[in-house]
Design an enzyme around this catalytic site. Structure first.
Site, PDB file in Angstrom:
ATOM      1  N   GLU A  44      10.259 -40.278 -17.660  1.00  0.00           N
ATOM      2  CA  GLU A  44      10.158 -40.485 -19.104  1.00  0.00           C
ATOM      3  C   GLU A  44       8.784 -39.812 -19.616  1.00  0.00           C
ATOM      4  O   GLU A  44       8.647 -39.620 -20.675  1.00  0.00           O
ATOM      5  CB  GLU A  44      10.090 -41.911 -19.367  1.00  0.00           C
ATOM      6  CG  GLU A  44       8.458 -42.737 -18.857  1.00  0.00           C
ATOM      7  CD  GLU A  44       8.581 -43.303 -17.619  1.00  0.00           C
ATOM      8  OE1 GLU A  44       9.455 -42.551 -16.738  1.00  0.00           O
ATOM      9  OE2 GLU A  44       7.606 -43.905 -17.188  1.00  0.00           O
ATOM     10  N   CYS A  81       9.207 -46.150 -10.389  1.00  0.00           N
ATOM     11  CA  CYS A  81       7.829 -46.753  -9.890  1.00  0.00           C
ATOM     12  C   CYS A  81       7.829 -47.915  -9.641  1.00  0.00           C
ATOM     13  O   CYS A  81       8.546 -48.455  -8.462  1.00  0.00           O
ATOM     14  CB  CYS A  81       6.687 -46.152 -10.908  1.00  0.00           C
ATOM     15  SG  CYS A  81       5.109 -46.192 -10.304  1.00  0.00           S
ATOM     16  N   HIS A  85       7.889 -40.424 -12.540  1.00  0.00           N
ATOM     17  CA  HIS A  85       8.100 -40.753 -13.786  1.00  0.00           C
ATOM     18  C   HIS A  85       8.895 -39.707 -14.812  1.00  0.00           C
ATOM     19  O   HIS A  85       8.310 -39.174 -15.685  1.00  0.00           O
ATOM     20  CB  HIS A  85       6.787 -41.354 -14.473  1.00  0.00           C
ATOM     21  CG  HIS A  85       6.158 -42.640 -14.034  1.00  0.00           C
ATOM     22  ND1 HIS A  85       6.345 -43.686 -14.687  1.00  0.00           N
ATOM     23  CD2 HIS A  85       5.205 -42.812 -13.098  1.00  0.00           C
ATOM     24  CE1 HIS A  85       5.874 -44.659 -13.941  1.00  0.00           C
ATOM     25  NE2 HIS A  85       5.220 -44.002 -12.993  1.00  0.00           N
TER      26      HIS A  85
END
Lengths: 95, 226
Positions: free
Chosen positions: B197, B87, B195
């Site tokens: 994560e 990002c 993302h």
């Protein structure tokens, strides 16, 4: 060689044609609410001002262009113009 | 020996702890690296997480590129070390010239926060090695400037060299050619808008991001032993 002087620099940064400009588009859509019509092609940009101490206008313009190209604008999506203004006795140089 | 991952943190970065937790949960060892550090020695891989580095002032990533750590990140990358920008981290890597192109504002003028389907296009990158091309992963996006763009010549090169590593199944933001992630010529520097994560634990609704992060951890060990 002229003695160093202070030059006033204005850098204008705009999105390149074809790059989405949500700010410009939103402003344009709001204008009819003012009762204004026929205004098209609104593009938002940024303006930066700073002073440069340099020997002459050409040197000031060269430095201002480095700042514009290397920092203030991302050449992939933006274009910039640099204007150097000097004392009342000299003419502005645009580049 | 677990992969040691440096998670680079700028003022305004806000996804660093999510990344640390995800990496540690997958058996890696993650540590935060402050942007003022001029060294990244001791790591097998680096992740530049999401957020708003330096307040996104001027443009996302434009100021972060001048942080002292970026010179070290550049050297690490040049030596073949795996570097992943997520990002805002992707935006930083493009501004730093470590990846081509730029991220412009989303088509449709909206900030996007949604879980979207991403297709893995190649297994030839540090983030996708070992993943079968065509695999579709469900991973969150969260951005305003995620609309990837580059000139026609760059796009042709990215496509020709199989450097588009991830594409959106349904392009949410107007990215050219549906690009969600790219890598550099050497395939060790990767940037992506989604993302991973945030999709690395069953509690988050998807564990598809862990597939990518596991690949990175494996690449990190390979690169460390090379």
């Amino acid at each position: 060689m002229a003695s160093p002087s202070t030059f006033s620099v204005v850098v204008e940064v705009r999105l390149r044609p074809g790059i989405a400009d949500p700010q410009g588009a939103t402003i344009e859509r709001a204008l009819p609410a003012l009762g204004l019509s026929g205004i098209t092609g609104v593009r938002a940009g940024k303006s930066f001002r700073f002073d440069i101490v340099a020997d002459d206008e050409v040197a000031a313009l060269a430095q201002g262009t480095v700042v514009a190209d290397r920092v203030l604008a991302n050449p992939v999506i933006e274009e910039s113009s640099v204007t150097v203004t000097v004392t009342a006795t000299a003419k502005p140089v645009a580049g | 020996m677990p992969s040691r991952v440096g998670v680079v943190m700028f003022p305004g970065t806000n996804c660093e702890h999510d990344v640390v937790q995800a990496v540690n949960g997958l058996g890696g060892t993650a540590e935060l690296v402050w942007h003022g550090n001029s060294s990244v020695s001791g790591y097998d891989a680096l992740i530049l997480p999401g957020g708003f580095a330096h307040g996104d002032y001027l443009r996302p990533g434009a100021i972060a590129r001048f942080s002292p750590v970026m010179e070290a990140v550049g050297r690490f990358a040049a030596e073949g070390g795996p570097v992943v920008g997520i990002c805002n981290g992707f935006q930083v890597l493009t501004e730093a010239g470590l990846l081509p192109g730029a991220l412009q504002k989303n088509r449709g003028l909206r900030f996007l926060c949604a879980t979207v389907d991403i297709r893995v296009e190649t297994d030839r990158s540090v983030l996708t090695s070992g993943i079968a091309p065509g695999t579709v992963l469900s991973i969150p996006i969260n951005h305003f400037e995620g609309n990837y763009t580059c000139d026609a010549e760059t796009l042709a090169r990215l496509r020709g060299d199989e450097r588009v590593i991830l594409r959106y199944v349904d392009n949410p933001n107007g990215s050219i050619d549906g690009i969600a992630g790219v890598c550099n010529e050497e395939r060790n520097v990767v940037g992506l808008m989604p993302h991973p994560e945030r999709a690395s634990d069953a509690l988050t609704g998807s564990v598809d991001g862990a597939v990518l992060l596991r690949s990175l951890l494996a690449s990190a060990l390979t690169s460390a032993n090379a």
